[in-house]
Design an enzyme around this catalytic site. Structure first.
Site, PDB file in Angstrom:
ATOM      1  N   CYS A 104       0.848  -1.197   0.000  1.00 18.73           N
ATOM      2  CA  CYS A 104       0.000   0.000   0.000  1.00 18.73           C
ATOM      3  C   CYS A 104       0.890   1.257   0.000  1.00 18.73           C
ATOM      4  O   CYS A 104       1.777   1.372  -0.841  1.00 18.73           O
ATOM      5  CB  CYS A 104      -0.956  -0.060   1.189  1.00 18.73           C
ATOM      6  SG  CYS A 104      -2.312   1.137   1.115  1.00 18.73           S
TER       7      CYS A 104
ATOM      8  N   HIS B 246      -7.218  -4.776  -3.430  1.00 18.67           N
ATOM      9  CA  HIS B 246      -6.277  -4.043  -2.600  1.00 18.67           C
ATOM     10  C   HIS B 246      -6.135  -4.759  -1.257  1.00 18.67           C
ATOM     11  O   HIS B 246      -7.115  -5.243  -0.699  1.00 18.67           O
ATOM     12  CB  HIS B 246      -6.779  -2.608  -2.375  1.00 18.67           C
ATOM     13  CG  HIS B 246      -5.775  -1.737  -1.702  1.00 18.67           C
ATOM     14  ND1 HIS B 246      -4.658  -1.261  -2.341  1.00 18.67           N
ATOM     15  CD2 HIS B 246      -5.712  -1.260  -0.431  1.00 18.67           C
ATOM     16  CE1 HIS B 246      -3.950  -0.521  -1.500  1.00 18.67           C
ATOM     17  NE2 HIS B 246      -4.570  -0.515  -0.337  1.00 18.67           N
TER      18      HIS B 246
ATOM     19  N   ASP C 134      -7.903  -3.724  -7.775  1.00 19.17           N
ATOM     20  CA  ASP C 134      -7.579  -2.704  -6.773  1.00 19.17           C
ATOM     21  C   ASP C 134      -8.084  -1.342  -7.253  1.00 19.17           C
ATOM     22  O   ASP C 134      -7.554  -0.792  -8.221  1.00 19.17           O
ATOM     23  CB  ASP C 134      -6.060  -2.661  -6.569  1.00 19.17           C
ATOM     24  CG  ASP C 134      -5.628  -1.664  -5.501  1.00 19.17           C
ATOM     25  OD1 ASP C 134      -6.464  -0.875  -5.026  1.00 19.17           O
ATOM     26  OD2 ASP C 134      -4.429  -1.671  -5.154  1.00 19.17           O
TER      27      ASP C 134
END
Length: 245
Positions: free
Chosen positions: A125, A214, A183
């Site tokens: 991330c 994600h 994502d």
């Protein structure tokens, strides 16, 4: 490998940075990986990810990425309050302050008796972005960047010419870019823009897109995909064993 954990406080130009060290119990010196967390800092899933990598023969450092903005030891929850605070921290900390954090950890690694001095970076991330950012430092030999956010948008605080993707040509090590095709934080066009930027900059990189959402690496919550996660750990271990000699 059986591993051990310890906590160190590293001085940086912007304050003390609590850093969690996961490393083999065995005697000897091992290459190091700086593991950059999500916006939530070292949660239990991040600690387990670091432990997995350490168990393959690496010294893994997990810094508190927003140490200037939170009390030492802060861990944000995987809830709306945690997301709001973490996203606010992400937008408040200038990217150059992450650069000095990275250099402080490299200095620590170079002086630690249990490391070889070879350093890579890994992250998920925002941590995927920070692993890429770390690779702007010539001491970082390779970086595994998992679903790196904010690379394509150039929205993190710094001057335009210092945005991470804008400086891709400064990367001298090898990049491994891993993305989830489902994502929403890095959509198709964003991934295409990043890919083209790396090609234009002449970067040495591999590119992997998987059918994952994600945070598919995070072993808590409904988006976790254990098979994909295992495959990505194996790719990361292969990258670092090859590049961190």
């Amino acid at each position: 490998m059986i591993i051990q954990q310890e906590t160190v406080d590293i001085a940086t130009p912007t304050g003390v940075m609590r850093t969690y060290v996961h490393r083999p119990q065995a005697d000897g010196k091992f290459p190091a990986i700086i593991f950059y967390s999500e916006i939530f800092q070292q949660t239990a899933p991040i600690a387990r990810s670091a432990a997995i990598m350490a168990g393959h023969g690496f010294v893994v450092l997990v810094p508190e990425v927003f140490h200037e903005l939170n009390p030492i030891g802060t861990v944000l929850g995987y809830d709306d309050a945690g997301k709001d605070k973490g996203n606010a921290d992400k937008c408040a900390k200038p990217l150059p302050d992450h650069d000095t954090d990275t250099q402080a950890m490299i200095d620590f690694i170079n002086n630690a008796p249990y490391t070889t001095g070879d350093v890579g970076a890994m992250g998920v991330c925002i941590g995927g972005h920070l692993a890429f950012r770390a690779a702007l430092n010539p001491n970082i030999k390779s970086a595994c960047c998992l679903y790196a956010t904010d690379l394509h948008s150039n929205t993190l605080p710094t001057r335009d010419t210092d945005q991470t993707l804008t400086r891709a040509a400064d990367v001298t090590g090898e990049l491994m870019m891993i993305w989830g095709r489902q994502d929403p934080h890095v959509p198709d066009q964003g991934r295409a823009d990043i890919n083209q930027a790396l090609r234009s900059a002449g970067c040495n990189f591999t590119w992997h897109e998987v059918n994952g959402q994600h945070a598919f690496m995070r072993d808590e919550g409904e988006r976790f995909d254990p098979e994909l996660a295992l495959s990505c750990y194996q790719m990361a271990v292969g990258l670092f064993r090859r590049t961190l000699r």
